[in-house]
Design a protein around this motif. Structure first.
Motif, PDB file in Angstrom:
ATOM      1  N   GLY A  48       0.771  -1.073   0.059  1.00 37.72           N
ATOM      2  CA  GLY A  48       0.057   0.060   0.160  1.00 37.72           C
ATOM      3  C   GLY A  48       0.758   1.270   0.235  1.00 37.72           C
ATOM      4  O   GLY A  48       0.428   2.329  -0.350  1.00 37.72           O
ATOM      5  N   ARG A  80       9.718   1.880 -13.886  1.00 34.87           N
ATOM      6  CA  ARG A  80       9.912   1.064 -12.889  1.00 34.87           C
ATOM      7  C   ARG A  80      10.976  -0.037 -13.809  1.00 34.87           C
ATOM      8  O   ARG A  80      10.738  -0.485 -14.767  1.00 34.87           O
ATOM      9  N   ASN A  82      12.089  -3.708 -13.137  1.00 33.46           N
ATOM     10  CA  ASN A  82      11.653  -4.948 -12.439  1.00 33.46           C
ATOM     11  C   ASN A  82      12.852  -5.823 -12.247  1.00 33.46           C
ATOM     12  O   ASN A  82      13.380  -6.374 -13.368  1.00 33.46           O
ATOM     13  N   PRO A  89      13.379  -4.093  -1.667  1.00 32.98           N
ATOM     14  CA  PRO A  89      11.923  -4.411  -1.143  1.00 32.98           C
ATOM     15  C   PRO A  89      10.822  -4.432  -2.021  1.00 32.98           C
ATOM     16  O   PRO A  89       9.790  -5.163  -1.986  1.00 32.98           O
ATOM     17  N   LYS A  90      10.673  -3.605  -3.155  1.00 36.24           N
ATOM     18  CA  LYS A  90       9.517  -3.520  -3.992  1.00 36.24           C
ATOM     19  C   LYS A  90       9.325  -4.512  -5.025  1.00 36.24           C
ATOM     20  O   LYS A  90       8.414  -4.848  -5.683  1.00 36.24           O
ATOM     21  N   ARG A 318      12.386  -5.503 -17.795  1.00 33.18           N
ATOM     22  CA  ARG A 318      10.838  -5.208 -18.131  1.00 33.18           C
ATOM     23  C   ARG A 318      10.303  -3.548 -17.545  1.00 33.18           C
ATOM     24  O   ARG A 318       9.467  -3.487 -16.889  1.00 33.18           O
ATOM     25  N   PHE A 320       8.635  -0.163 -17.571  1.00 31.23           N
ATOM     26  CA  PHE A 320       7.501   0.563 -17.811  1.00 31.23           C
ATOM     27  C   PHE A 320       7.369   1.696 -16.941  1.00 31.23           C
ATOM     28  O   PHE A 320       7.904   1.944 -15.921  1.00 31.23           O
ATOM     29  N   ASP A 324       2.680   5.480 -10.475  1.00 26.20           N
ATOM     30  CA  ASP A 324       2.704   6.205  -9.156  1.00 26.20           C
ATOM     31  C   ASP A 324       2.997   7.567  -8.959  1.00 26.20           C
ATOM     32  O   ASP A 324       2.875   8.330  -8.249  1.00 26.20           O
TER      33      ASP A 324
ATOM     34  N   ILE B 192      -3.574  -1.657  -0.877  1.00 27.06           N
ATOM     35  CA  ILE B 192      -2.763  -2.450  -1.511  1.00 27.06           C
ATOM     36  C   ILE B 192      -2.937  -2.261  -3.159  1.00 27.06           C
ATOM     37  O   ILE B 192      -4.110  -2.704  -3.725  1.00 27.06           O
ATOM     38  N   ALA B 193      -1.830  -2.241  -3.877  1.00 25.95           N
ATOM     39  CA  ALA B 193      -1.956  -1.876  -5.284  1.00 25.95           C
ATOM     40  C   ALA B 193      -2.382  -3.084  -6.172  1.00 25.95           C
ATOM     41  O   ALA B 193      -1.708  -3.965  -6.088  1.00 25.95           O
ATOM     42  N   SER B 196      -1.916   0.134 -10.461  1.00 23.41           N
ATOM     43  CA  SER B 196      -1.853   1.356 -10.023  1.00 23.41           C
ATOM     44  C   SER B 196      -2.393   2.557 -10.960  1.00 23.41           C
ATOM     45  O   SER B 196      -3.010   3.581 -10.309  1.00 23.41           O
ATOM     46  N   SER B 303       0.295  -6.235 -16.681  1.00 22.11           N
ATOM     47  CA  SER B 303       1.703  -5.490 -16.750  1.00 22.11           C
ATOM     48  C   SER B 303       1.691  -5.013 -15.283  1.00 22.11           C
ATOM     49  O   SER B 303       2.837  -4.958 -14.741  1.00 22.11           O
ATOM     50  N   GLU B 304       0.920  -4.059 -14.869  1.00 31.26           N
ATOM     51  CA  GLU B 304       1.237  -3.547 -13.700  1.00 31.26           C
ATOM     52  C   GLU B 304       1.125  -4.310 -12.483  1.00 31.26           C
ATOM     53  O   GLU B 304       1.751  -4.052 -11.397  1.00 31.26           O
ATOM     54  N   SER B 307       3.976  -6.319 -11.642  1.00 31.09           N
ATOM     55  CA  SER B 307       5.181  -5.551 -10.935  1.00 31.09           C
ATOM     56  C   SER B 307       4.855  -5.454  -9.438  1.00 31.09           C
ATOM     57  O   SER B 307       5.675  -5.536  -8.829  1.00 31.09           O
ATOM     58  N   ASN B 308       3.618  -5.019  -9.359  1.00 29.51           N
ATOM     59  CA  ASN B 308       2.993  -4.705  -8.023  1.00 29.51           C
ATOM     60  C   ASN B 308       3.002  -5.807  -7.072  1.00 29.51           C
ATOM     61  O   ASN B 308       3.144  -5.807  -5.929  1.00 29.51           O
ATOM     62  N   ALA B 310       5.244  -7.997  -7.084  1.00 27.59           N
ATOM     63  CA  ALA B 310       6.671  -8.751  -6.916  1.00 27.59           C
ATOM     64  C   ALA B 310       7.177  -8.695  -5.647  1.00 27.59           C
ATOM     65  O   ALA B 310       7.946  -9.192  -5.317  1.00 27.59           O
ATOM     66  N   ARG B 311       6.614  -7.686  -4.680  1.00 33.83           N
ATOM     67  CA  ARG B 311       7.231  -7.658  -3.306  1.00 33.83           C
ATOM     68  C   ARG B 311       6.689  -8.510  -2.528  1.00 33.83           C
ATOM     69  O   ARG B 311       7.253  -8.893  -1.420  1.00 33.83           O
ATOM     70  N   TYR B 312       5.559  -9.506  -2.920  1.00 34.33           N
ATOM     71  CA  TYR B 312       5.143 -10.491  -1.886  1.00 34.33           C
ATOM     72  C   TYR B 312       5.938 -11.860  -2.242  1.00 34.33           C
ATOM     73  O   TYR B 312       5.446 -12.819  -2.792  1.00 34.33           O
ATOM     74  N   THR B 336       4.094 -10.173 -17.028  1.00 41.19           N
ATOM     75  CA  THR B 336       5.504 -10.320 -17.387  1.00 41.19           C
ATOM     76  C   THR B 336       5.814 -10.375 -18.803  1.00 41.19           C
ATOM     77  O   THR B 336       6.584 -10.014 -19.421  1.00 41.19           O
TER      78      THR B 336
END
Lengths: 492, 458
Positions: A48, A80, A82, A89-90, A318, A320, A324, B192-193, B196, B303-304, B307-308, B310-312, B336
């Protein structure tokens, strides 16, 4: 035999010394702090959390670009990048891909005499001094052969990653992550492959370092990792020995591979790594093979590079657009404003010092090496100008320069005011000598004719008596060594 | 009448007039949750006991539900996924913080399709929410729990997210009012995105007025979300009673093309008649690139997502990646792929160009009309399992809603009637930052119909 020619480009990462991090309010001054004490949901990449760009960091990036003669496109954006690594961390790094803040810049370096001088005195302190000297000479002659332009492809803004620490906890080997560095603002400077030797690379880097320090945007402290260097090296074959390829627009003729050496933390190591790579690659080329395109590391203990990752293992990042963060649009007025905020840079200051203060190239180069010293010097000059009016002392900018350069004044302890006072006291002593010394010596010699005769007869010890008399005449203010010399000359 | 059946406005006014106490309200809703939640599975976490917010404010004594994708300090937040089964956040999202600081009591975290991927609620890793109008039917997704919580009287206000229709579709399937605000109107910070550039932060209420009241509290610039707008936040209730006389309502022909259930079409025609009766002008328009919207959405959105998510990675929090469900894995793979070297230009970049055309479609349309209205779903609520084997059929549920997310424009889903006891909604779509107008148009319809007064029998 083939006429090999190294083709070198540089990528430099510089951490900016902004108060807060790139995308959150955390304190960016992380070095030496307890791990994971400078973090928040944003730089930890918690679910978040969203990035908000640091305006100051962006402005500094643009200012660095302007100082490197870059164009600032009016539209720019973040992207970003990737990839997976535990210190990220992201799962992506916020960076810039196809619309960086600064593009198409250049920097001039002074090169020809440097190499010959350094080769003559390798590794000596004299060699270091010679660099400055040679640069000055080159500059003075404005010799095109010794001046070289290195093009800057881009300067962009991104964020730093966390740091992995390998240790033992409760007897178990493990890897820990410190996120204090996560999201510290990072600027990346990328040159075109215009560099042809390790010396050129080193000179370029030193000058870049100097400009960054002048701008006051980073400590660029390589020991702390706030400036990290990555040369890209390949070796091509020059057209002919008599016409070495040194123009900058022959990308089509670039070698088909390149080797990137990662994260080097000193200018000397960059030089050594480049020299090592050139030799290694030439060896391969002489066997009729092509070196592998790969990323290599630098082993500073062994003084060698080693393979880390081949082309096949290269990441597909990747890229893009970062959704945000809205794109950044500049007005030409804003860019003009940033231009005006750029302080006078070393090259310009050096030329001005020569012209304005009548300094030699050598002195001007030393005084402009660091902005603080240059400012100290000019502040000293302002002080002496005041004193000239008030006290009729005879100090020249050259004299102040000599004091700073030769007497190694500690500029953090002695204020420019104190320095000028000190110089003027010494100057006054000397002045008395010059004007009155002859007269006093004449008087003493004619009043003590016996002693003069004794001296001429071989009793040289009477010199001390005459010296004492002169000193008394000067009320103890005289320079004994000088008086002794003058007396001896007169008594010959 | 039980307190849990009252609207937000009625609760606030009743408190002011001392008709009942805050405690009575909260007890009434909690009792209702205890009774109904085992049947409909709207809440993943119920915060019971005496955890009442004693802060004084406009919403003191008002129970509020949040989709489990809003991070809540010290309250488990799962995003409907087993990956975050035991995740307890360190901070509150901006919207949660705003509501809590106005005195609202968080009664629980609502069920959803995992990571907001889905149109039926069936992608929840914690069993799907059921439609209170008929528990054999899906409530719509992905904000299923929030829509059902409001529809079934478990709270007067619940929050959702709308990335491709995830508020409007369940609002339509459950007979409640659901807002997808303009992109950038409400802060995304702490939510949580999913995708985005599409994620819109809205809410469910039983009436249009209640909905406007809540937007008054959530809208505005957030220094923690760089994509929020500085655009002035009006009082959204101010012009709500102005009516629709002389208003030009656009009817885009592309939204009534083949594939629409005749029952839905019938209800929609009745809605249009009502508006004409109220003095509005219905004008035929075209949004010519609409046919590409779903394809574009299913390129940019995954696509988003890829990427979003990936942190998990299971390193710092949450369970590891093998807990991701099929739909999340599908979108990670799709995204991806579309971002990969060699495919980016053909997919992502091309899709972004069409997205620009879709934005222009709306801009041009608003030169001719004030608002646009369309159905929300091409079909009635469907039965559990009907579309789970066919992801593409499920994706088609969003065909009438994704375009607004791609274009960023606001849309309000309003109850429009019933077919065989199942709700059917319609949506009012406006230019950017025209939420006040949407409320005005929605309110006018609500005043001459009584769909919103109907209550499911549970």
């Amino acid at each position: 035999m083939n006429n090999f020619e190294p083709i070198i480009g540089l990528e430099i990462h510089v951490e900016l010394k902004t108060k807060s991090k790139m995308f959150c309010g955390c304190n960016a001054d992380y070095f030496g702090h307890e791990p994971n004490t400078h973090c928040c949901p944003v730089c930890l990449g918690l679910p978040g959390a969203l990035p908000v760009p640091n305006r100051r960091a962006v402005e500094w990036c643009v200012m660095l670009g302007l100082a490197l003669n870059c164009e600032i496109p009016l539209l720019s954006k973040f992207d970003r990048k990737n990839y997976f690594y535990p210190d990220l961390p992201k799962g992506y790094q916020i960076s810039q891909y196809d619309k960086p803040f600064c593009v198409n810049g250049w920097m001039e370096i002074y090169i020809k005499d440097v190499i010959s001088n350094e080769v003559r005195n390798p590794g000596s302190i004299a060699a270091v001094k010679n660099i400055r000297f040679a640069r000055s000479l080159a500059n003075a002659r404005d010799d095109n052969g010794s001046k070289k332009t290195i093009r800057i492809r881009r300067v962009h803004m991104e964020e730093d990653t966390g740091k992995l620490l390998h240790g033992v906890v409760n007897g178990e080997k493990c890897t820990l992550i410190d996120f204090n560095r996560s999201s510290v603002p990072l600027v990346e400077i990328v040159t075109e492959p215009d560099i042809r030797s390790s010396d050129e690379a080193k000179i370029f880097l030193k000058k870049l370092y100097q400009i960054i320090r002048y701008l006051g945007i980073s400590d660029a402290d390589m020991v702390k990792g706030s400036m990290r260097l990555e040369p890209n090296i390949s070796v091509g074959i020059a057209a002919s020995p008599s016409a070495p390829r040194n123009d900058n627009n022959k990308e089509s003729e670039l070698p088909s591979y390149k080797v990137e050496v990662k994260n080097i933390n000193s200018f000397n190591f960059v030089k050594k790594a480049i020299d090592y790579e050139i030799e290694r690659q030439i060896e391969i080329l002489e066997r009729g093979e092509i070196p592998k395109q790969e990323t290599r590391g630098w082993d500073e203990k062994k003084g060698i590079t080693y393979s880390q990752r081949s082309k096949e293992e290269a990441h597909d990042y990747r890229y893009f657009p970062e959704p945000d963060i809205p794109p950044i649009r500049w007005t030409t007025d804003q860019i003009t404003k940033y231009k005006l905020q750029i302080p006078e840079l070393p090259d310009k200051k050096l030329k001005r010092f020569i012209k304005e203060y009548g300094l030699s190239e050598y002195d001007a180069a030393i005084l402009t090496e660091e902005k603080e010293v240059a400012e100290y010097y000019e502040s000293g000059i302002k002080n002496y100008e005041l004193r000239i009016k008030n006290e009729k002392v005879n100090i020249t900018p050259k004299i102040i320069a000599n004091w700073i350069i030769n007497k190694k004044v500690n500029i953090s302890r002695v204020t420019p005011e104190e320095l000028v006072k000190l110089i003027s006291q010494k100057q006054q002593t000397v002045q008395i000598d010059e004007k009155e010394l002859d007269k006093i010596i004449d008087e003493i010699l004619s009043d003590n004719q016996k002693a003069v005769n004794d001296y001429k007869a071989g009793k040289t010890q009477v010199l001390m008596f005459l010296l004492g008399m002169v000193m008394r005449g000067l009320a103890g203010k005289g320079d004994t060594a000088l008086i002794r010399k003058l007396l001896e000359k007169r008594l010959q | 009448m039980e307190l849990y059946q009252l609207s937000l406005k009625e609760l606030i006014e009743g408190l002011k007039d001392k008709k009942f106490t805050r405690k009575e309200i909260l007890v009434s809703f909690y009792t209702r949750i205890q009774k109904i939640n085992p049947i409909v599975n709207a809440f993943l976490t119920v915060i019971g006991g005496n955890n009442w917010n004693d802060k004084e404010g406009e919403l003191s004594g008002i129970p509020v539900g949040f989709k489990d994708i809003y991070v809540t300090k010290d309250i488990r937040t799962t995003a409907g996924s087993k990956v975050l089964e035991n995740y307890i956040p360190q901070y509150n999202s901006t919207v949660v913080q705003k509501l809590v600081s106005k005195g609202a009591t968080i009664v629980g975290k609502t069920n959803q399709d995992a990571w907001a991927h889905g149109s039926s609620g069936e992608n929840s890793d914690f069993a799907p929410t059921k439609n209170p109008w008929n528990i054999d039917y899906v409530p719509g997704g992905s904000s299923s729990g929030s829509a059902v919580a409001v529809a079934a009287g478990m709270c007067p206000v619940a929050f959702g997210t709308d990335t491709g229709g995830s508020i409007r579709l369940p609002a339509s399937f459950c007979n409640v009012v659901g807002l997808k605000p303009t992109y950038g109107r409400v802060s995304r910070y702490g939510i949580i995105a999913m995708a985005s550039s599409h994620d819109s932060i809205g809410h469910f209420t039983r009436t249009v007025y209640d909905n406007a009241l809540i937007l008054n509290m959530t809208a505005g610039k957030d220094p923690c979300d760089a994509t929020t707008s500085n655009t002035n936040v009006p009082d959204y209730t101010k012009n709500i009673k102005n009516g629709v006389k002389g208003l030009k309502i656009g009817l885009p022909k592309e939204y009534l093309a083949k594939g629409i259930d005749p029952n839905v079409e019938k209800i929609f025609k009745q809605v249009l008649q009502k508006y004409e009766g109220l003095g509005a002008k219905i004008i035929d328009i075209s949004l010519p690139h609409t046919e590409y919207a779903l394809a574009v959405y299913y390129i940019i959105q995954p696509s988003e997502v890829s990427s979003n998510l990936a942190r998990y990675d299971g390193i710092r929090f949450g369970n590891d990646r093998n807990r991701f469900g099929q739909e999340a894995i599908r979108r990670i793979m799709l995204g991806t792929y579309t971002l990969s070297a060699g495919y980016y230009d053909a997919y992502y970049l091309k899709a972004m160009k069409v997205r620009t055309l879709l934005i222009q479609d709306f801009k041009k349309a608003y030169e001719k009309v004030d608002v646009i209205i369309t159905p929300v779903s091409p079909t009635l609520p469907f039965k559990f399992g009907e579309k789970t084997d066919n992801p593409l059929a499920m994706y088609l549920s969003d065909i009438l809603t994704v375009t607004m997310n791609l274009a960023g424009v606001p849309a309000l889903s309003i109850p429009g009637g019933f077919v065989r006891g199942l709700p059917v909604g319609f949506q009012i779509v406006g230019p950017n930052f025209s939420e006040d107008l949407l409320y005005q148009v929605g309110y006018a319809y609500e005043q001459v119909t009584d769909w919103h007064k109907q209550k499911p029998k549970l």
